[in-house]
Design a protein around this motif. Sequence first.
Motif, mmCIF file in Angstrom:
data_model
loop_
_atom_site.group_PDB
_atom_site.id
_atom_site.type_symbol
_atom_site.label_atom_id
_atom_site.label_comp_id
_atom_site.label_asym_id
_atom_site.label_seq_id
_atom_site.Cartn_x
_atom_site.Cartn_y
_atom_site.Cartn_z
ATOM 1 N N ALA A 46 70.020 43.695 5.996
ATOM 2 C CA ALA A 46 68.841 44.156 6.536
ATOM 3 C C ALA A 46 68.329 45.017 5.663
ATOM 4 C CB ALA A 46 69.054 44.821 7.959
ATOM 5 N N ARG A 47 69.208 46.007 5.038
ATOM 6 C CA ARG A 47 68.572 46.931 3.887
ATOM 7 C C ARG A 47 68.155 46.257 2.760
ATOM 8 N NH1 ARG A 47 72.678 52.016 4.781
ATOM 9 N NH2 ARG A 47 71.670 53.057 6.379
ATOM 10 N N LEU A 48 68.991 45.364 2.448
ATOM 11 C CA LEU A 48 68.821 44.523 1.011
ATOM 12 C C LEU A 48 67.143 43.858 1.277
ATOM 13 C CD1 LEU A 48 69.334 43.162 -1.479
ATOM 14 C CD2 LEU A 48 70.145 41.129 -0.340
ATOM 15 N N ARG A 49 66.852 43.326 2.590
ATOM 16 C CA ARG A 49 65.683 42.526 2.821
ATOM 17 C C ARG A 49 64.629 43.671 2.766
ATOM 18 N NH1 ARG A 49 65.932 38.478 7.593
ATOM 19 N NH2 ARG A 49 68.014 37.539 7.477
ATOM 20 N N GLN A 50 64.729 44.918 3.444
ATOM 21 C CA GLN A 50 63.680 46.029 3.427
ATOM 22 C C GLN A 50 63.510 46.365 1.986
ATOM 23 O OE1 GLN A 50 61.768 47.387 5.376
ATOM 24 N NE2 GLN A 50 62.491 46.151 7.344
ATOM 25 N N ALA A 51 64.577 46.516 0.996
ATOM 26 C CA ALA A 51 64.425 46.794 -0.313
ATOM 27 C C ALA A 51 63.452 45.699 -1.095
ATOM 28 C CB ALA A 51 65.674 47.177 -1.034
ATOM 29 N N ARG A 52 63.605 44.476 -0.743
ATOM 30 C CA ARG A 52 62.700 43.698 -1.385
ATOM 31 C C ARG A 52 61.324 43.745 -1.160
ATOM 32 N NH1 ARG A 52 67.176 38.539 -1.155
ATOM 33 N NH2 ARG A 52 68.400 39.314 -2.935
ATOM 34 N N THR A 53 61.116 44.018 0.153
ATOM 35 C CA THR A 53 59.781 44.036 0.833
ATOM 36 C C THR A 53 59.000 45.095 0.294
ATOM 37 O OG1 THR A 53 60.509 43.021 2.809
ATOM 38 C CG2 THR A 53 58.279 44.110 2.977
ATOM 39 N N GLU A 54 59.975 46.302 0.055
ATOM 40 C CA GLU A 54 59.444 47.509 -0.588
ATOM 41 C C GLU A 54 59.100 47.434 -1.830
ATOM 42 O OE1 GLU A 54 58.589 49.872 1.564
ATOM 43 O OE2 GLU A 54 57.877 51.025 -0.079
#
Lengths: 511, 511
Positions: A46-54
């Motif tokens: 979930a954090r990886l996905r958030q980092a990519r969207t950010e």
Amino acid sequence: MSPALRAFLDFVEWRPVVEAAARHASSAPGRERVLALCPAPELAEARLRQARTEAARTLLAADLPDFAPLCDLGAAFARGGEEGLGRRELYAAARTVLLGRDARDLCAGLPPLAQLLAGPAPDAGDLEAAGEVLNKIGPHGVVLDGASDRLAELRRALGAARAALAEALRRVCYDPRVAPALAERSPVSLRGQPCLKVRAGEVRRVPGPIVQQERDVLWVEPDAARAAYNQVRHLEVDERAEEARICRQLSTLLWPRREELSALADALAFLDAHLALARYGEALEATAPELLEPGARRLSLRGLRHPLLVAEGRCVPLDLELNGPRTVVVSGPNGGGKSACLKAVGLAVLLAQAGGLVPARAASLPVFASLRAVGPPRAGLEEGRSTFQAHAADLAVALEGVEPGALLLLDEVGTGTDPTEAAALGQAVLEHVLARGATVLATTHLASLKGFAERAEGAVNAAMGVDAAGRPTFALRVGERGGSHALDAAEAQGLPPSVCARARALHAGES
Amino acid sequence: MSPALRAFLDFVEWRPVVEAAARHASSAPGRERVLALCPAPELAEARLRQARTEAARTLLAADLPDFAPLCDLGAAFARGGEEGLGRRELYAAARTVLLGRDARDLCAGLPPLAQLLAGPAPDAGDLEAAGEVLNKIGPHGVVLDGASDRLAELRRALGAARAALAEALRRVCYDPRVAPALAERSPVSLRGQPCLKVRAGEVRRVPGPIVQQERDVLWVEPDAARAAYNQVRHLEVDERAEEARICRQLSTLLWPRREELSALADALAFLDAHLALARYGEALEATAPELLEPGARRLSLRGLRHPLLVAEGRCVPLDLELNGPRTVVVSGPNGGGKSACLKAVGLAVLLAQAGGLVPARAASLPVFASLRAVGPPRAGLEEGRSTFQAHAADLAVALEGVEPGALLLLDEVGTGTDPTEAAALGQAVLEHVLARGATVLATTHLASLKGFAERAEGAVNAAMGVDAAGRPTFALRVGERGGSHALDAAEAQGLPPSVCARARALHAGES
């Protein structure tokens, strides 16, 4: 997908939300990736996905390359085989290579995205092959005149043959024996076949087969244009064969690198999906959520808005702040937004775990190990079960193997039966979930469940507000109990005032 | 149709019932009449319909004429104008005339049906015209060879031309220059056009235009068959023109009697609809209802079965006997058939007033002045209203202008809100309806409504039964109160036994 997660997605109406987000993607594969989004069940993912969207969000201001030609190359190679990429797919493959190069440059300073694109990078050979394809095939898969000498020659010959056909047709139309028989002055085309529209009574003046009949008008293919038409058709067949030969040759050129190119197209589709999530978040003025360990006892959503209601311009932001309690019993007026509150929270959780931004001023959320929900029951004679039976079956699915760190949304637990039994069942369900360390938001109209939330360790009440006149304010007030105000709601829906007055008198006498 | 009646038809699921009945009609217009059935709002009309269905029932054993060719002649004349009846419509019109004569003979001894057919009787001129049509047009609207000398001659010429075309094609196929180029041995037809399938590389061996391409196979219309093909096409055009002339002439013959013939077709469609109702009633082993004056205080349904559940083989017959009371509060276990009971009663009323037989051992019913119902609410974020708001809005529609002699079916009155307010609202609604002299059947889980039915003059309880083990028996017991047995139902739907045990303990402690 588990039946419990399916019920959760249905209850919170996830589909229209991902559809809205997918409209921000630039390519078909990007749209598909957004539509298929599911919550990541683990913190790291979930954090990886958030980092990519950010990271994608920081790119929005940049001059982005065009993602539109992207296509699913893996499927195209699998479908076509070594020689079988179509002209549109060849064009898309070549553009994918160039896009891969540009995207790599663009994401060089953004580790979460650079890592996404690190594996399937296009090499010098790919760039050369892409250049060759784009020399021969243009947008929309048009094979260019210069793709081969023979194609150029065939196209020149075709031009001449078409001119000859037009001239032959023109001559028939002006032929003094033919002209008086025509229902229309100009020739027409039926699936490419040149025809004259002739009045039925005079059809024998125009030699040639009758191709079709329209009431009193016959379509005749004139014998006089037949030789020219045959020539055009033969050249068209040759042209298609030459185009196919060129595509086969280019296809063979790309085939050895099919796995790398398919992986590249896949990575670019994910990049497009993260760009779409970033754009959707910006459009909603959403915020990047802080993701906490599964089982964390803190949940904070400030100024949370329901993404679909925001779009319709009717939305009162909610504040939900939990530090410790994991059971929230939501009460309040009919039509006061209890269900919408549960759905807004559920969508915030889904967006956060799927890699999207959360439409709130600030959001801190644990990653939930599983998502479960019970919405309005679907019952009926056809299903062969009553409202309450359907509700109980939904509850059974939601409780199946409920674990620490799960999230449950329960809309009107115990609906559709004797309220004393409903209250007992509701409390037993809440105790069960509480004991297992899961988080639950449950709406209710039952006084005894509000009482339970007041008494029980780890549980708390929350009320949808009303103003001084008893009208819903749609604001959430944690720590308060709400009243149902059913008789006000009934009167607002048009029930006869005399009936409502009598009901108020009965209610006042009883309670 | 009023919104209240629409809600009633939806709640009781009238549509699948009329669809089942319509399958017993023999003609398309008969089916349409059954599908459009609505309850007659007055005693005389309802009794007339019953008398017709009863008379139709006596005909079922007879050797009935074929209703299948019947069509909506009024619409056909309106569409086509004086010369414009199509060949199928002409055939149907002629058959309608003969059917009208036969039906008249058949119904001579049955006044309710004889009166239906009395007006639009076919006269000698009609019978003569019908004979002429049937001499020229056969079933499925085939224009017969003998319809005119010219048609017979054209058909002979067409036969010869088709044989010549076949021979020309055969000769091309066996031509030693052509044969080696063929991808298939026999000629094929593309929208009537004769073609040979030729391998792409050898297409220049078969002179003629390329009509279509299928990968490496080209469809060529061979020049060698062109003259024969042209001849066939010209004769086909002439044949169609002659057929159209014959139809115009026959159309003109019927046109002066268009109003009488349309009325006759309409009456025969109603006869077919009554035959369908009679057959459907026989299939259900249904009975002719006794229809009472509007406002009558008696309602007796003995051995009532739900027509859709009968068809599925799962149905416990109900007995409902009211002499005086007009308010029935139905309680009982979850999934015990309370809603199905309301629907079965509603369908019995609809069938009785629409002219159908009632699936019961015996049925006596007043004719109700209006039919109203409140079923499960349709709510959601999209509709922008909560479950209870939707329910209250439905209640408002059902109560709008409720009059003496109305029937209301209320499924879970007050559902979806605080049960104390729901109970007050439910009682106020029942009092309102009772005071207006309407009949109401209401299901509930609320103890206070059962208490009201016990106390109030003109009201009565009824319970769906349970056996000694608490399992539903699906039998209705008038005069008794039923329990909800929600926790048993929940456990049967798969809720964890520990949750159910705890709920039982809580419930025992509270009540």
